[in-house]
Design a protein around this motif. Structure first.
Motif, PDB file in Angstrom:
ATOM      1  N   UNK A 135      26.415  -9.046  19.523  1.00 21.71           N
ATOM      2  CA  UNK A 135      26.608  -8.589  20.904  1.00 21.71           C
ATOM      3  C   UNK A 135      26.837  -7.081  20.995  1.00 21.71           C
ATOM      4  N   UNK A 186      28.587   2.347  25.078  1.00 15.05           N
ATOM      5  CA  UNK A 186      29.642   3.299  24.684  1.00 15.05           C
ATOM      6  C   UNK A 186      29.080   4.462  23.873  1.00 15.05           C
ATOM      7  N   UNK A 187      27.962   5.000  24.341  1.00 11.45           N
ATOM      8  CA  UNK A 187      27.312   6.112  23.639  1.00 11.45           C
ATOM      9  C   UNK A 187      27.628   7.472  24.249  1.00 11.45           C
ATOM     10  N   UNK A 188      28.135   7.493  25.483  1.00  9.35           N
ATOM     11  CA  UNK A 188      28.216   8.770  26.192  1.00  9.35           C
ATOM     12  C   UNK A 188      29.249   9.730  25.606  1.00  9.35           C
ATOM     13  N   UNK A 242      23.176   0.904  28.730  1.00  9.54           N
ATOM     14  CA  UNK A 242      23.705   1.936  29.618  1.00  9.54           C
ATOM     15  C   UNK A 242      25.128   1.586  30.048  1.00  9.54           C
ATOM     16  N   UNK A 243      25.378   0.311  30.296  1.00  7.88           N
ATOM     17  CA  UNK A 243      26.705  -0.122  30.744  1.00  7.88           C
ATOM     18  C   UNK A 243      27.650  -0.423  29.584  1.00  7.88           C
ATOM     19  N   UNK A 244      27.128  -0.972  28.493  1.00  6.33           N
ATOM     20  CA  UNK A 244      28.004  -1.507  27.450  1.00  6.33           C
ATOM     21  C   UNK A 244      27.905  -0.773  26.111  1.00  6.33           C
ATOM     22  N   UNK A 260      24.653  10.452  33.797  1.00  7.69           N
ATOM     23  CA  UNK A 260      23.964   9.215  33.462  1.00  7.69           C
ATOM     24  C   UNK A 260      23.061   8.859  34.633  1.00  7.69           C
ATOM     25  N   UNK A 272      35.116   7.698  31.378  1.00  3.86           N
ATOM     26  CA  UNK A 272      35.253   9.083  30.927  1.00  3.86           C
ATOM     27  C   UNK A 272      36.710   9.439  30.632  1.00  3.86           C
ATOM     28  N   UNK A 291      31.554   4.802  35.322  1.00  2.32           N
ATOM     29  CA  UNK A 291      31.185   6.019  34.604  1.00  2.32           C
ATOM     30  C   UNK A 291      32.332   7.025  34.674  1.00  2.32           C
ATOM     31  N   UNK A 347      22.536   8.145  39.812  1.00  3.35           N
ATOM     32  CA  UNK A 347      23.040   9.174  38.917  1.00  3.35           C
ATOM     33  C   UNK A 347      24.547   9.266  39.067  1.00  3.35           C
ATOM     34  N   UNK A 348      25.241   9.387  37.953  1.00  6.26           N
ATOM     35  CA  UNK A 348      26.700   9.476  38.009  1.00  6.26           C
ATOM     36  C   UNK A 348      27.170  10.397  36.899  1.00  6.26           C
ATOM     37  N   UNK A 349      28.158  11.216  37.224  1.00  7.99           N
ATOM     38  CA  UNK A 349      28.744  12.074  36.205  1.00  7.99           C
ATOM     39  C   UNK A 349      29.558  11.226  35.243  1.00  7.99           C
ATOM     40  N   UNK A 350      29.397  11.498  33.959  1.00  5.35           N
ATOM     41  CA  UNK A 350      30.127  10.751  32.936  1.00  5.35           C
ATOM     42  C   UNK A 350      30.298  11.649  31.721  1.00  5.35           C
ATOM     43  N   UNK A 376      28.649  -1.420  20.209  1.00  5.46           N
ATOM     44  CA  UNK A 376      29.497  -0.321  20.679  1.00  5.46           C
ATOM     45  C   UNK A 376      30.458   0.134  19.588  1.00  5.46           C
ATOM     46  N   UNK A 378      33.583  -4.990  29.955  1.00  5.83           N
ATOM     47  CA  UNK A 378      32.250  -4.573  29.515  1.00  5.83           C
ATOM     48  C   UNK A 378      32.037  -3.062  29.617  1.00  5.83           C
ATOM     49  N   UNK A 419      34.512  -9.791  17.664  1.00 12.52           N
ATOM     50  CA  UNK A 419      35.117  -8.668  16.963  1.00 12.52           C
ATOM     51  C   UNK A 419      34.585  -7.360  17.527  1.00 12.52           C
ATOM     52  N   UNK A 420      35.475  -6.410  17.726  1.00 15.23           N
ATOM     53  CA  UNK A 420      35.099  -5.101  18.268  1.00 15.23           C
ATOM     54  C   UNK A 420      36.100  -4.070  17.783  1.00 15.23           C
ATOM     55  N   UNK A 461      32.849  13.622  39.897  1.00 15.08           N
ATOM     56  CA  UNK A 461      32.959  12.205  39.509  1.00 15.08           C
ATOM     57  C   UNK A 461      33.062  11.306  40.734  1.00 15.08           C
ATOM     58  N   UNK A 462      32.434  10.119  40.606  1.00 12.55           N
ATOM     59  CA  UNK A 462      32.415   9.162  41.708  1.00 12.55           C
ATOM     60  C   UNK A 462      33.457   8.058  41.480  1.00 12.55           C
ATOM     61  N   UNK A 509      29.591  -5.860  21.771  1.00 10.86           N
ATOM     62  CA  UNK A 509      30.891  -5.566  21.145  1.00 10.86           C
ATOM     63  C   UNK A 509      30.680  -5.025  19.729  1.00 10.86           C
ATOM     64  N   UNK A 561      35.244   0.992  28.170  1.00  5.87           N
ATOM     65  CA  UNK A 561      35.287   1.850  26.970  1.00  5.87           C
ATOM     66  C   UNK A 561      36.732   2.113  26.522  1.00  5.87           C
TER      67      UNK A 561
END
Lengths: 280, 280
Positions: free
Chosen positions: A260, A66-68, A62-64, A16, B266, B262, A8-11, A265, B63, B10-11, B257-258, A262, B66
């Motif tokens: 991808x 960019x929804x948070x 979760x990593x890529x 998350x 932020x 994440x 668990x990590x604050x984001x 996100x 990756x 592309x992104x 935050x860690x 890319x 963000x």
């Protein structure tokens, strides 16, 4: 139903988390991620489901994804399940291919041996995991929506079409829209479901629409530089089916974008705003 | 100077590329990533350098960082180098530890055998790679800024303090601010530089400030739940040095935050806006 927090990590002001539990449906341990945005004590928040594509676990989006940032702003819980059962005793593709078996559950309940024993991703995603989310997170299960990518776009469309009263919004990035008509889908549906073509139709978005299934609205983004576009994805088939059925489809062909994260996100926040509008 | 494009996608309207070249400084192939935002033909855009932390390559921030949405909006090129030379013949930590050697170049030119042969990350990041970026990308090399995370925050601070006329903004996420005074830094500086303590001071942000180096302004975010905070990072030492020197430091302690991406993701857009304000 025990739930173990793996991390668990604050984001973006929320948490998350990654969680593991012993699944009744798959008979294996299953891992998934949940983002809970900042919220007031006691609040119940709408839930957006994200179904991932071939080869993925919960971790890719979760990593890529960019929804948070958008989920924090819009007050959305974001749930990302795995794409198949995993672990000792879970049958894989006989040749070890990446488009069937592990990482490729195709969001069906398999009827064929040896897959029927563990590959129950339909029931897992539509029944078991929602119950778990409702019990353990500040989720308003009367306000759910669903999205996905590629194989997960197929999952989101077919799950949405089969549950028009449950998911208020359905969207997809580069979805497989007609698995019965494309190689990835034909391999998966025959491998998991055998030659029961009535079952195939319940897991094929275009066939479901032809057979009368409806959703209020669909949003689909598709990159025009996606190498899988013409052979596996075929948004033209979804466009034709929606036109014939009168389903309002917003299909956006995005020049230059590939398959991808890319691509995903880039349009994720757009999709989440579209979902949030329908979850209010 | 040949430059090989490893990948490109592309992104957010621009292109996220990964590139490889034979480095003169390190004597190895080096890989880095560059995001070029959408821009008009012929435009030259400011460049933000991002230096990564222990164990990372260019890929982690590419990756998980963000940064692309903000870079696209603000018109910033974003460059992410690797953290050490790699490949056959590159000496690693004798015990294979992750805090020295491969993935842990600490942004110095090593003077000690066997590291001196390839570990020349200072010259690579401050001289060789900027020349390459200026030659191959639509970059305005008169408008550069630098940021980094952890070991890369140390890199950003020390490089910025040593080049006050080149980098218009310097910021960091959870930086190592005084490597001479903490275990990670003491191991790295002794291993790469030996007992030349004058050289140590040129690679220690707090010592540089004590010795008269200046930057116009500093922005630092530090998670309060970061497990490395008290032993390795010590933002209190930077605060004291900046206060004594009259350097305006915006040090933001972020509750909960860690040390992970994440946390970084932020606050990434905040940092990029702060950089963009100083790069106009």
């Amino acid at each position: 139903m025990g739930l173990e927090q793996v991390s668990g990590a604050k984001a973006f002001g929320g948490i998350q988390g990654v969680y593991r539990h012993a699944s009744r449906e798959t008979g294996t341990d299953m891992t998934f991620s949940v983002y809970v945005p900042p919220h007031e004590d006691g609040a119940r928040l709408p839930v957006v489901w994200y179904l991932s594509g071939l080869t993925c676990t919960h971790a890719n989006v979760t990593e890529k994804g960019e929804f948070r940032a958008a989920c924090a702003q819009l007050g959305l819980i974001f749930v990302a399940p795995d794409t198949s059962p995993r672990g000792e005793g879970v049958a894989d593709d006989p040749d070890g291919a990446w488009d069937f078996g592990l990482g490729a559950g195709f969001y069906v309940d398999a009827a064929q041996a040896p897959y029927a024993a563990h590959y129950r991703m339909w029931s897992y995603v539509t029944e078991e995991l929602p119950t778990l989310i409702g019990a353990h997170f500040p989720a308003d299960m009367d306000r759910q929506s669903i999205m996905g990518h590629s194989m997960g776009g197929h999952g989101a469309l077919t799950i949405g079409l089969n549950h028009p009263d449950r998911y208020r919004a359905v969207s997809a990035f580069a979805p497989i829209v007609a698995p019965s008509q494309v190689p990835w889908g034909q391999k998966a549906l025959s491998g998991y479901l055998g030659d029961d073509h009535a079952a195939w139709r319940r897991h094929d978005a275009v066939a479901l629409i032809e057979d009368g299934a409806r959703v209020p609205a669909l949003l689909v983004d598709q990159g025009e530089a996606d190498g899988f576009l013409e052979r596996e994805l075929r948004p033209d088939l979804l466009r034709a089916a929606c036109a014939a059925a009168g389903i309002p489809l917003e299909l956006r062909l995005q020049p230059g974008y590939d398959h991808s994260y890319y691509f995903i996100s880039t349009f994720m926040a757009d999709h989440l705003r579209w979902h949030a509008d329908r979850l209010r």
